[in-house]
Design a protein around this motif. Sequence first.
Motif, mmCIF file in Angstrom:
data_model
loop_
_atom_site.group_PDB
_atom_site.id
_atom_site.type_symbol
_atom_site.label_atom_id
_atom_site.label_comp_id
_atom_site.label_asym_id
_atom_site.label_seq_id
_atom_site.Cartn_x
_atom_site.Cartn_y
_atom_site.Cartn_z
ATOM 1 N N UNK A 209 0.810 -1.223 0.000
ATOM 2 C CA UNK A 209 0.000 0.000 0.000
ATOM 3 C C UNK A 209 0.845 1.276 0.000
ATOM 4 N N UNK A 210 1.935 1.244 0.754
ATOM 5 C CA UNK A 210 2.780 2.438 0.816
ATOM 6 C C UNK A 210 3.371 2.764 -0.548
ATOM 7 N N UNK A 211 3.715 1.729 -1.300
ATOM 8 C CA UNK A 211 4.272 1.932 -2.641
ATOM 9 C C UNK A 211 3.231 2.594 -3.548
ATOM 10 N N UNK A 212 1.983 2.148 -3.446
ATOM 11 C CA UNK A 212 0.920 2.727 -4.270
ATOM 12 C C UNK A 212 0.723 4.197 -3.951
ATOM 13 N N UNK A 213 0.787 4.560 -2.673
ATOM 14 C CA UNK A 213 0.629 5.961 -2.280
ATOM 15 C C UNK A 213 1.797 6.785 -2.795
ATOM 16 N N UNK A 214 3.037 6.237 -2.642
ATOM 17 C CA UNK A 214 4.207 6.971 -3.139
ATOM 18 C C UNK A 214 4.119 7.195 -4.652
ATOM 19 N N UNK B 171 1.411 -3.595 -11.604
ATOM 20 C CA UNK B 171 0.820 -4.699 -10.835
ATOM 21 C C UNK B 171 0.906 -4.420 -9.352
ATOM 22 N N UNK B 172 2.071 -3.920 -8.900
ATOM 23 C CA UNK B 172 2.239 -3.619 -7.481
ATOM 24 C C UNK B 172 1.318 -2.481 -7.052
ATOM 25 N N UNK B 173 1.192 -1.486 -7.910
ATOM 26 C CA UNK B 173 0.287 -0.372 -7.591
ATOM 27 C C UNK B 173 -1.149 -0.859 -7.486
ATOM 28 N N UNK B 174 -1.564 -1.681 -8.425
ATOM 29 C CA UNK B 174 -2.929 -2.214 -8.407
ATOM 30 C C UNK B 174 -3.180 -3.029 -7.148
ATOM 31 N N UNK B 175 -2.187 -3.862 -6.779
ATOM 32 C CA UNK B 175 -2.314 -4.679 -5.573
ATOM 33 C C UNK B 175 -2.389 -3.800 -4.329
ATOM 34 N N UNK B 176 -1.559 -2.762 -4.286
ATOM 35 C CA UNK B 176 -1.567 -1.865 -3.128
ATOM 36 C C UNK B 176 -2.906 -1.180 -2.957
ATOM 37 N N UNK B 177 -3.493 -0.698 -4.056
ATOM 38 C CA UNK B 177 -4.801 -0.037 -3.958
ATOM 39 C C UNK B 177 -5.901 -1.024 -3.587
ATOM 40 N N UNK B 178 -5.746 -2.272 -4.023
ATOM 41 C CA UNK B 178 -6.726 -3.284 -3.626
ATOM 42 C C UNK B 178 -6.671 -3.514 -2.123
ATOM 43 N N UNK B 179 -5.457 -3.558 -1.564
ATOM 44 C CA UNK B 179 -5.315 -3.744 -0.118
ATOM 45 C C UNK B 179 -5.898 -2.553 0.637
ATOM 46 N N UNK C 283 -8.253 -0.531 -0.405
ATOM 47 C CA UNK C 283 -9.714 -0.579 -0.517
ATOM 48 C C UNK C 283 -10.298 -1.600 0.442
ATOM 49 N N UNK C 284 -9.664 -2.786 0.554
ATOM 50 C CA UNK C 284 -10.165 -3.813 1.462
ATOM 51 C C UNK C 284 -10.084 -3.337 2.911
ATOM 52 N N UNK C 285 -8.969 -2.665 3.257
ATOM 53 C CA UNK C 285 -8.817 -2.171 4.624
ATOM 54 C C UNK C 285 -9.868 -1.103 4.930
ATOM 55 N N UNK C 286 -10.132 -0.239 3.971
ATOM 56 C CA UNK C 286 -11.147 0.800 4.182
ATOM 57 C C UNK C 286 -12.519 0.176 4.361
ATOM 58 N N UNK C 287 -12.834 -0.837 3.538
ATOM 59 C CA UNK C 287 -14.136 -1.506 3.673
ATOM 60 C C UNK C 287 -14.259 -2.171 5.026
#
Length: 316
Positions: A1-6, A288-296, A298-302
Amino acid sequence: PAYAVRVLLRTRDLRRMLASAQRRAGDAERLRDDSLAAIAEKVRPSIEEDRELAGYLAPLARIEETARERERALSARSAEYSAKVAVVDRQLADEEARAAEISRRRDLAAAEHDARTQVLSRAQAQLKRAEIELRNAQQVARAAAGQPGQQASPEQSAAQTTALKGVEQRRLELQSPTAAAAESATALRGVEAELAEAERRIAALRTERRTCEATFAREAGLRSEGVEQALTEKRAALIALGARLFDTNSSAILPEDAAAFSRLRTEVSQLHLEVERCLRAIDSADKAAVKKGWAIIAAAAALLISLVVLTFGTTG
């Protein structure tokens, strides 16, 4: 997730840098092309006998002639419009002056009619009073004659006769102010009709002027576009000629002009490299890593929202 934010934050910065580099590159390209066109225009007289460059000069001459023809047509149409508007403006000024004079006469006629109407009203009031006095005298005389063995006294008969003469006199006196008021009313209507006609002519002239303005604005816009198009084509032809001069290492180019153009061309190349670096940096992220990070994320927010709903739902 941190990578996606960066990546998100870095991409935002990179896009701002990219927009700035693209804007500066566009400005630099315009300056480079302006330099080419100016150099070509400058050396044009010295290369007119160059057969190799004749193919560039002939179209340029045709474009310039087209531009001149369009400019002449625009100037002629502008002069025609100015002349026509000047005529309309003079007519409008004359009509407005005439309307002002008629309006002044209308005011005088209205004042005269008001004065005569007041005189007529006073004469009508005097006639009504005389008629009232006559009716009163007649009533008194009839009342006296109605008694058995009596008739109207000489005084009552004299009063009735005097009142009758008074009515007749007032009716005679009413004829003059009645005729005068009718005359002033006719005069006022005539001046008002004259003023209405003048105002109609003024409105028609104003409409004609607006129509002239709208027509000229439309035509001038189209003709100006034609002139601008011809000037744009001329600039493109000069740029092509300038580029050809540099491609052939023409001796007609002054050293200082060549040096200035070289600096501009180098600046454009550097800015294009900067644009490419920004684009590569934006595309370098691991999608792929960005997509995975945003998925995590989103799941945490839900999950967090579900916990909050359950907590407050239980409390309620």
